[in-house]
Design a protein around this motif. Structure first.
Motif, PDB file in Angstrom:
ATOM      1  N   ASP A   8       0.847  -1.194   0.000  1.00  0.00           N
ATOM      2  CA  ASP A   8       0.000   0.000   0.000  1.00  0.00           C
ATOM      3  C   ASP A   8       0.881   1.241   0.000  1.00  0.00           C
ATOM      4  O   ASP A   8       1.996   1.231   0.515  1.00  0.00           O
ATOM      5  N   LEU A  15      -6.264   5.719   1.909  1.00  0.00           N
ATOM      6  CA  LEU A  15      -6.737   4.861   0.831  1.00  0.00           C
ATOM      7  C   LEU A  15      -7.801   3.903   1.337  1.00  0.00           C
ATOM      8  O   LEU A  15      -8.826   3.690   0.672  1.00  0.00           O
ATOM      9  N   CYS A  19     -11.594   3.735   0.020  1.00  0.00           N
ATOM     10  CA  CYS A  19     -12.158   2.513  -0.535  1.00  0.00           C
ATOM     11  C   CYS A  19     -13.479   2.158   0.148  1.00  0.00           C
ATOM     12  O   CYS A  19     -14.441   1.738  -0.509  1.00  0.00           O
TER      13      CYS A  19
END
Length: 347
Positions: A8, A15, A19
């Motif tokens: 990642d 993130l 998501c």
């Protein structure tokens, strides 16, 4: 067997939060009508729909039949709790006849757990010499109760049914699609692709491990759609083919009936409890397929594909129900797309 994971980025928590937010948008449940997905004249069009005897595939087939399309319902011999394909064919024929159409609607067997069966189906279609107007890669199975099951082809079963077999089918009948004036490929992906992790087996062959294959293969699928679109529009022969991925919504369909009984895993119990409160009907979910297959908005982009209506979005999109949405950032990475592409089985 060793694996290589793509780490990642530094903004891991950002993130992950992003998501989750994007994934939750897949629970959008507003009611769609014919105003949102208006009727089209599909007389003379040929449509193949995998998984057309049940759930959103059956509902989409019913709509296409009422609009005059010729349909090949590509289905397995189903379990007893699903509508048998022969019954689905009769229902669609009745709808077509009631609307004044003399459509051809047939059930052709296909088993997505067996690559040879996919090949046989493709050969049967190609032998007709027909041009294919719409391919709906829709058949699928749920993620649980099958994490450790492998097909005789050597792939995890969810990964093969939901992804690999559909890519093989697409490649095998691409020539038929190319003979249509404005062909479209509609792939049923999922908002759960936002929760998939990127992992590759040795030699770059993408095979999900025992945990989380559903989310992972839906992510691979959306990445493949983007790369497939890039390659199509780069080819003079195939440029006019439009491919898109659709999330039909959180649909209360047979895909969540994992065991066919009232017994099952704790995940199945949770899904069943939520289904009564958060899901949309199979008819509502089918609008995603119908819209991507027929709307001007998601038809060919004239600036890129040389045909279509002004303002059309063309291919390579992730569509949340009937609205264009932002997919996982992985789809924009050329290296990731190439690794997914190189690992696919070909005829």
């Amino acid at each position: 067997m060793s694996t290589t994971s793509i780490p990642d980025p530094p903004s891991w928590w950002y993130l992950r939060g992003w998501c989750i937010l994007q994934g939750l948008k897949g629970f959008e449940s507003s009611t769609l009508t014919e105003k949102d997905v208006p009727r089209k004249d599909m007389r003379g069009k040929w449509v193949i729909i995998t998984g057309a005897n049940n759930g959103i595939g059956f509902e989409a087939a019913k709509t296409f039949a009422a609009w005059g399309a010729n349909i090949i319902m590509a289905c397995r011999e189903p379990p007893e709790w699903e509508t048998h394909p022969s019954e689905a064919v009769e229902h669609c024929l009745d709808l077509a006849k009631s609307a004044g159409h003399s459509s051809i609607i047939e059930w052709w067997p296909i088993n997505m757990t067996v690559l040879a069966s996919v090949d046989e189906f493709a050969e049967r279609w190609l032998a007709t010499g027909r041009a294919l107007d719409i391919l709906c890669n829709n058949a699928g199975m749920a993620p649980y109760n099958s994490d450790e099951t492998m097909t005789k082809d050597g792939f995890q079963i969810v990964h093969q049914v939901n992804f690999l077999s559909h890519t093989l089918l697409t490649f095998r009948i691409l020539e038929s699609l190319a003979r249509s004036a404005e062909p479209r490929i509609v792939c049923t992906t999922s908002n759960l692709h936002f929760f998939g992790k990127m992992e590759f087996e040795i030699e770059n062959l993408p095979v999900p491990k025992q945990k989380g294959p559903y989310e992972r293969n839906k992510l691979y699928y959306q990445i493949w759609i983007t790369e497939m679109n890039r390659r199509l529009v780069s080819s003079e022969k195939y440029r006019h083919i439009t491919i898109n991925g659709i999330h039909p919504g959180y649909v209360n369909s047979g895909i969540w009936n994992f065991s066919g009984t009232n017994q099952g895993t704790w995940q199945e119990t949770i899904f069943r409890l939520l289904a009564g409160y958060l899901t949309i009907t199979t008819e509502q979910g089918s609008f995603a397929i119908v819209n991507a297959a027929t709307s001007a908005e998601f038809g060919p982009n004239p600036e890129v594909q040389g045909r279509g209506e002004p303002g059309a979005k063309g291919g390579g999109n992730y569509i949340n129900r009937i609205w264009k949405a932002v997919p996982m950032p992985f789809v924009d990475d050329a290296g990731t797309r190439l690794r997914i592409w190189k690992g696919l089985p070909r005829s």
